[in-house]
Motif scaffolding. Structure first.
Motif, PDB file in Angstrom:
ATOM      1  N   PHE A   1       0.822  -1.218   0.000  1.00  0.00           N
ATOM      2  CA  PHE A   1       0.000   0.000   0.000  1.00  0.00           C
ATOM      3  C   PHE A   1       0.856   1.268   0.000  1.00  0.00           C
ATOM      4  CE2 PHE A   1      -2.504  -3.439   1.757  1.00  0.00           C
ATOM      5  CZ  PHE A   1      -3.652  -3.370   0.988  1.00  0.00           C
TER       6      PHE A   1
ATOM      7  N   ARG B   1      -0.549   4.674  -0.869  1.00  0.00           N
ATOM      8  CA  ARG B   1      -1.318   5.437   0.113  1.00  0.00           C
ATOM      9  C   ARG B   1      -0.488   5.766   1.359  1.00  0.00           C
ATOM     10  NH1 ARG B   1      -6.762   5.060  -0.275  1.00  0.00           N
ATOM     11  NH2 ARG B   1      -6.648   7.049   0.827  1.00  0.00           N
TER      12      ARG B   1
ATOM     13  N   ARG C   1     -10.808   6.293   3.625  1.00  0.00           N
ATOM     14  CA  ARG C   1     -10.201   4.966   3.737  1.00  0.00           C
ATOM     15  C   ARG C   1     -10.919   3.908   2.917  1.00  0.00           C
ATOM     16  NH1 ARG C   1      -8.779   4.958  10.232  1.00  0.00           N
ATOM     17  NH2 ARG C   1      -7.752   6.987  10.176  1.00  0.00           N
TER      18      ARG C   1
ATOM     19  N   LEU D   1      -9.695   0.445   2.540  1.00  0.00           N
ATOM     20  CA  LEU D   1      -8.239   0.364   2.700  1.00  0.00           C
ATOM     21  C   LEU D   1      -7.851  -0.434   3.944  1.00  0.00           C
ATOM     22  CD1 LEU D   1      -5.355   1.192   1.898  1.00  0.00           C
ATOM     23  CD2 LEU D   1      -5.714   3.365   3.094  1.00  0.00           C
TER      24      LEU D   1
END
Ligand SMILES: [Mg+2]
Length: 228
Positions: free
Chosen positions: A34, A37, A73, A76
């Motif tokens: 990730f 992000r 989010r 996520l």
């Protein structure tokens, strides 16, 4: 008088290997997956590893996203948790454990009794090549919901499968908040491995959950068992 021990049952996480090592492997997988992000994977990994030693331990990913001010989010967090759970464990037995298990196998019935998600625990068991080192392995999640520690059920079950009376059985584990309540009630001898840096080393014992014996490493078991 010390009981005559015929069976030794071990906990897995932070008893036979470092749970911190497992967590850091999972955090690394999340940091890399990730990075779009979370930013630089080395930085997010380092921060997650710090959060493990704060009261935010049970919610490291939430805390990280809070700190990064990531508010949109969506899923996520769910995907981060899934990545963590699916990561291939990169873990090793604590020093001396392999040799100890080999020695004990010659004299005792050996069991492994662990909480945690079934798939994840079996992945750890295989990563550590433990399947053939125990006579019986019980992952409490396999018994269905509600049978995790401190339920006495998995302890009764492993006793039956080991065919050794509870009064001749020892449980070796690390977390006095939950590990020793049931085996104490069932008449087992309980032993806490209290390793410095262990994630649960400083947990206070639950009522009825104090171990009979505290040792600093599993290696010390050898001496204690020799004396029984
Ligand atoms: Mg443990």
């Amino acid at each position: 008088m010390m009981p005559r021990i015929e069976a030794v049952v071990f906990d897995l996480d932070d008893t036979l290997y470092s749970e911190r090592q497992y967590a850091l492997g999972g955090f690394g997988a999340v940091a890399r997956a990730f990075a779009d992000r979370l930013g630089d994977p080395a930085v997010s990994l380092s921060r997650m590893s710090e959060l493990l030693d704060t009261p935010n331990r049970p919610r490291v990913f939430d805390a990280l996203l809070d700190e990064l001010r990531i508010t949109d989010r969506n899923d996520l967090l769910v995907r981060m948790i899934a990545t963590y759970r699916a990561h291939a464990p990169s873990i090793a037995l604590f020093e001396g454990v392999e040799q100890l298990l080999t020695e004990l196998r010659a004299r005792f019935r050996l069991g492994l009794l662990t909480d945690g998600r079934s798939e994840g625990q079996w992945a750890k068991i295989d990563a550590l090549a433990l399947r053939n080192r125990f006579d019986v392995i019980v992952v409490t999640a396999d018994l269905g919901p509600g049978f995790g520690k401190p339920s006495p059920r998995p302890f009764e079950l492993i006793s039956a499968r080991l065919q050794v009376a509870s009064t001749h059985t020892a449980y070796v584990a690390d977390n006095p908040a939950k590990d020793f309540i049931a085996p104490n009630a069932l008449g087992w001898t309980t032993i806490q491995v209290r390793r410095s840096g262990g994630l649960y080393a400083d947990q206070p014992p639950a009522p009825g959950g104090a171990p009979h014996l505290i040792i600093e490493s599993v290696d010390r078991l050898r001496d204690w068992l020799r004396a029984t």
